[in-house]
Design a protein around this motif. Structure first.
Motif: not given
Lengths: 112, 432
Positions: A72-73, A64-66, A1-9, A96-98
């Protein structure tokens, strides 16, 4: 699992959401944030008094996605939030651990 | 005010009357009667001029301050409205409009008691009653006091403000109103001030400038961000001012007549011209036409046409509007920075400067067929004299009163209170 954090307009938020939904993203968190990057700030003028605004309003999205969905995300966000002008934002990917769904107690992939 | 020229005409007529009318005995026909149309218009004007202060000026100013001082700013206009009402009732009206003194009225209307003897009769050659006239004039005294608060924003003690405004209204506003409208010496000179360019706006502008200088700059002025917290409030306030000004200028005809009608037309024209002038000037020089700019320009135009409204034609109004808009824009952006004073919300820059421009140009553009006075160099010189005397008197007396109030209660809040914000420090309340 990963946390994807994006700062956008901020005005790109709807485009990003529309781009993520078809990928099977089940949810995300949005915050209104302020900050600066290469865009620096901007100048506001009130009756001749100039104020340099150092922190510009941005939108932060977190999901958070697999592991298999990460590329792709990230590609979907990059494409949908892109204007080509300075200040488009950044994407960060974290381990991401859990994960736990509070209602059912399901964990990890089942909780996403 | 046209009522005074009417008064003079009637006085001249009265001198001839015994000879002319002795044979006919028709004098009774010339007695003024109460006109319900005039009464209705003057009461309407009174209501909308009050609306200019609450909530007009209150919102106009409140939108321009920082979030921590919003309620305190609204409070200043609202409390001024109540305070000046009582001051005017007790002695202000009497000092402005009772008696024929050259420099100040008398005490014949103290507590308005004298008024009640003739309360239901036509007043002073007009076709309205004195309570209507008194209340209409009261709304002018109120807005003049409320306007001053803009230059004192964010840093004045509330107790000091109340004391200063009460004293100032009695010792500056009432005398100057008497000079120009109550039969005082400026009326004798022939100074034209239809609705208060000198009495209201130059007066408030100078008091504001003196106040800003005596009080000192806001803490952090020039280094901290003091950007307006919510200009949408200011847009609503400026719009209420614009609408209310039809009562201010139109009502100053003291009748529902052709003069009032023309005053309204030229008011609209000058205001639009000044709003555009400020907007385009700023657009050209700074690159963007700002919301604060266009509404400030509109207010400058309203101020500029105020002394002229019953004297000029539409083209004169157009020129006055453009001149007032450009001059105020320059004063509020460049002059203020050059001279380094912190006139927080530009009371001098907008009301003072546009008031001076309007007063002087009234002397140039006055049309004889409209207000019985022709414009020209001679009239402009009379106007300049009126402006100069008002600036000197108001400047000196405002300064003395501020120093007196400083001695009595102290003018300025503590550093801690100023940083905390006046809403919680002075009033124990705040926005969410």
């Amino acid at each position: 699992m990963k946390l994807i954090m994006a700062i956008i307009k901020p005005f790109k938020l709807d485009d990003v959401r529309e781009a993520l939904t078809p990928l099977g993203v089940q949810g995300l968190t949005v915050s209104e944030v302020k900050g600066f990057g290469r865009q620096k700030g901007q100048t506001e003028i009130y009756r001749g008094a100039e104020y340099h605004v150092n922190f510009l309003p941005k939108v932060k999205i977190e999901l958070v996605v697999e592991d298999g969905m990460v590329d792709a995300v990230c590609e979907a966000i990059t494409k949908s939030a892109h204007t080509g002008k300075i200040g488009d934002g950044k994407i960060f990917v974290l381990e991401v651990e859990r994960a736990i769904r509070i209602r059912t107690g399901e964990t990890d992939a089942a909780a996403l | 005010m046209t009522r005074l020229s009417t008064k003079r005409a009637l006085a001249a007529f009265a001198a001839l009357a015994p000879m002319l009318l002795f044979a006919t005995g028709a004098a009774a026909n010339d007695e003024p009667k109460i006109d319900t149309g005039d009464m209705a218009w003057m009461m309407t004007s009174t209501v909308i001029v009050l609306m200019m202060t609450i909530p007009g000026v209150a919102l106009f100013y409140a939108g321009m301050v920082r979030k921590k001082n919003v309620l305190a700013t609204l409070m200043q206009s609202f409390a001024a409205c109540a305070l000046i009402t009582i001051v005017w009732m007790v002695a202000g009206y009497s000092l402005a409009f009772s008696g024929d003194g050259k420099y100040i009225g008398d005490l014949g209307r103290l507590f308005l008691s004298g008024m009640m003897e003739t309360w239901d009769k036509p007043w002073d050659e007009m076709t309205i009653t004195e309570p209507v006239f008194m209340t209409f004039q009261m709304t002018f005294a109120i807005i003049t006091a409320a306007l001053i608060t803009g230059s004192l924003a964010d840093r004045m003690k509330f107790s000091a403000l109340l004391l200063f405004l009460a004293l100032w209204s009695l010792l500056v506003y009432s005398p100057v109103a008497h000079w120009v409208w109550g039969g005082g010496f400026m009326d004798g000179w022939g100074v034209l001030d239809f609705a208060g360019g000198t009495v209201v706006h130059i007066n408030a502008g100078v008091a504001g400038l003196v106040g800003a200088i005596v009080l000192g700059k806001r803490r952090g002025y020039g280094t901290e961000n003091m950007a307006p917290h919510n200009l949408s409030l200011s847009v609503i306030g400026a719009s209420l001012l614009w609408v209310g000004w039809f009562g201010f200028n139109g009502g100053s005809a003291t009748a529902s007549d052709a003069n009032a009608g023309l005053a309204i037309a030229v008011t609209q024209i000058a205001t639009a011209a000044a709003a555009l002038a400020w907007m385009f000037a700023e657009w050209a020089v700074k690159g963007k036409p700002s919301v604060l700019g266009v509404i400030s320009g509109a207010v400058a135009g309203l101020v500029g046409i105020t002394p002229a409204a019953g004297f000029v034609a539409p083209v004169g109004a157009l020129v006055i509007g453009v001149a007032a808009g450009i001059a105020s824009w320059w004063a509020s952006t460049e002059l203020k920075r050059m001279l380094k004073y912190d006139d927080s919300l530009d009371v001098w820059g907008v009301h003072g400067v546009a008031g001076v421009v309007g007063a002087i140009l009234t002397g140039l553009f006055a049309v004889e067929a409209i207000g019985k006075t022709a414009g020209g160099v001679g009239q402009m010189i009379i106007q300049v004299q009126g402006v100069v005397v008002t600036i000197i008197y108001t400047g000196i007396v405002s300064f003395i009163l501020l120093k007196l109030v400083d001695l009595l209660v102290g003018l300025r809040v503590s550093e801690e209170e100023e940083v905390e914000g006046l809403d919680t420090a002075l009033h124990g309340e705040r926005l969410g």
